[in-house]
Design a protein around this motif. Sequence first.
Motif, PDB file in Angstrom:
ATOM      1  N   UNK A  28       0.862  -1.183   0.000  1.00  0.00           N
ATOM      2  CA  UNK A  28       0.000   0.000   0.000  1.00  0.00           C
ATOM      3  C   UNK A  28       0.895   1.229   0.000  1.00  0.00           C
ATOM      4  N   UNK A  29       0.591   2.189  -0.862  1.00  0.00           N
ATOM      5  CA  UNK A  29       1.307   3.462  -0.870  1.00  0.00           C
ATOM      6  C   UNK A  29       0.299   4.577  -1.032  1.00  0.00           C
ATOM      7  N   UNK A  30       0.385   5.571  -0.153  1.00  0.00           N
ATOM      8  CA  UNK A  30      -0.444   6.762  -0.253  1.00  0.00           C
ATOM      9  C   UNK A  30       0.449   7.984  -0.125  1.00  0.00           C
ATOM     10  N   UNK A  31       0.215   8.957  -0.979  1.00  0.00           N
ATOM     11  CA  UNK A  31       1.024  10.170  -0.958  1.00  0.00           C
ATOM     12  C   UNK A  31       0.223  11.325  -0.370  1.00  0.00           C
ATOM     13  N   UNK A  32       0.838  12.019   0.551  1.00  0.00           N
ATOM     14  CA  UNK A  32       0.324  13.261   1.143  1.00  0.00           C
ATOM     15  C   UNK A  32      -1.128  13.123   1.614  1.00  0.00           C
ATOM     16  N   UNK A  33      -1.342  12.210   2.542  1.00  0.00           N
ATOM     17  CA  UNK A  33      -2.658  12.005   3.140  1.00  0.00           C
ATOM     18  C   UNK A  33      -2.583  12.349   4.618  1.00  0.00           C
ATOM     19  N   UNK A  34      -3.697  12.814   5.169  1.00  0.00           N
ATOM     20  CA  UNK A  34      -3.718  13.172   6.587  1.00  0.00           C
ATOM     21  C   UNK A  34      -4.193  12.024   7.469  1.00  0.00           C
ATOM     22  N   UNK A  35      -4.915  11.069   6.891  1.00  0.00           N
ATOM     23  CA  UNK A  35      -5.344   9.909   7.668  1.00  0.00           C
ATOM     24  C   UNK A  35      -5.681   8.763   6.734  1.00  0.00           C
ATOM     25  N   UNK A  46       6.851 -13.210   8.285  1.00  0.00           N
ATOM     26  CA  UNK A  46       7.959 -12.273   8.393  1.00  0.00           C
ATOM     27  C   UNK A  46       7.505 -10.942   8.946  1.00  0.00           C
ATOM     28  N   UNK A  47       8.421  -9.992   8.929  1.00  0.00           N
ATOM     29  CA  UNK A  47       8.163  -8.664   9.463  1.00  0.00           C
ATOM     30  C   UNK A  47       7.718  -7.734   8.351  1.00  0.00           C
ATOM     31  N   UNK A  48       6.564  -7.141   8.537  1.00  0.00           N
ATOM     32  CA  UNK A  48       6.051  -6.152   7.601  1.00  0.00           C
ATOM     33  C   UNK A  48       6.534  -4.774   8.051  1.00  0.00           C
ATOM     34  N   UNK A  49       6.856  -3.912   7.106  1.00  0.00           N
ATOM     35  CA  UNK A  49       7.346  -2.573   7.423  1.00  0.00           C
ATOM     36  C   UNK A  49       6.239  -1.554   7.176  1.00  0.00           C
ATOM     37  N   UNK A  50       6.077  -0.666   8.131  1.00  0.00           N
ATOM     38  CA  UNK A  50       5.119   0.430   8.008  1.00  0.00           C
ATOM     39  C   UNK A  50       5.929   1.716   8.050  1.00  0.00           C
ATOM     40  N   UNK A  51       5.865   2.483   6.981  1.00  0.00           N
ATOM     41  CA  UNK A  51       6.713   3.670   6.854  1.00  0.00           C
ATOM     42  C   UNK A  51       5.864   4.934   6.733  1.00  0.00           C
ATOM     43  N   UNK A  52       6.255   5.952   7.488  1.00  0.00           N
ATOM     44  CA  UNK A  52       5.683   7.286   7.370  1.00  0.00           C
ATOM     45  C   UNK A  52       6.803   8.187   6.867  1.00  0.00           C
TER      46      UNK A  52
END
Length: 174
Positions: A28-35, A46-52
């Motif tokens: 999932x990729x979202x650009x410039x969202x507030x929520x 395995x380990x999933x990565x969540x990036x802000x």
Amino acid sequence: MEVEYQVIAGAGMDVNFNILSPHGISLIFEARRSDGVHVVEPTVEGDYQICFDNTFSHFSEKLVFFEIIIEGRGGDVGGDDEWAGLDEPQGNLVEYKLDDIRESMDSLHKRLERSRQMQVVLRAFEARDRNLLEDNLWRVSFWSCASVLVMMCVALTQVYTVRKLFDDKRRVYT
């Protein structure tokens, strides 16, 4: 797995969001969202990565609330192990069986956990709104003071101009 995020404070109130699988594939990729709220079915161990990501805004920092809910795992301490040692008596006089009580307790636990999660989310909404309100209050107060100063200058200029109009420089001697 359910991931929910919300920008609570900062200029622009937006971030880039990305979820990566253990193999590095962007799910999932979202650009410039507030929520946002996203549900991901973890198919790979395995380990999933969540990036802000806030690289588009170099000078302003952001405060982000996020919550990760993993379904299907026993979140309570003890879980079914607490019930394993209990045997149902043979001559049960009570209408409810141990299984019925167990199901009721599990249902109650799930509902209470969901209520707690909703309260946390509502607290995050309240925090974002409060930060926005405080920021707007400062702006409104600043511009109100500036407007009052401009009005005072205009009033003094008008008084000075009207007095100059009626100022008589001729002297009358009697």
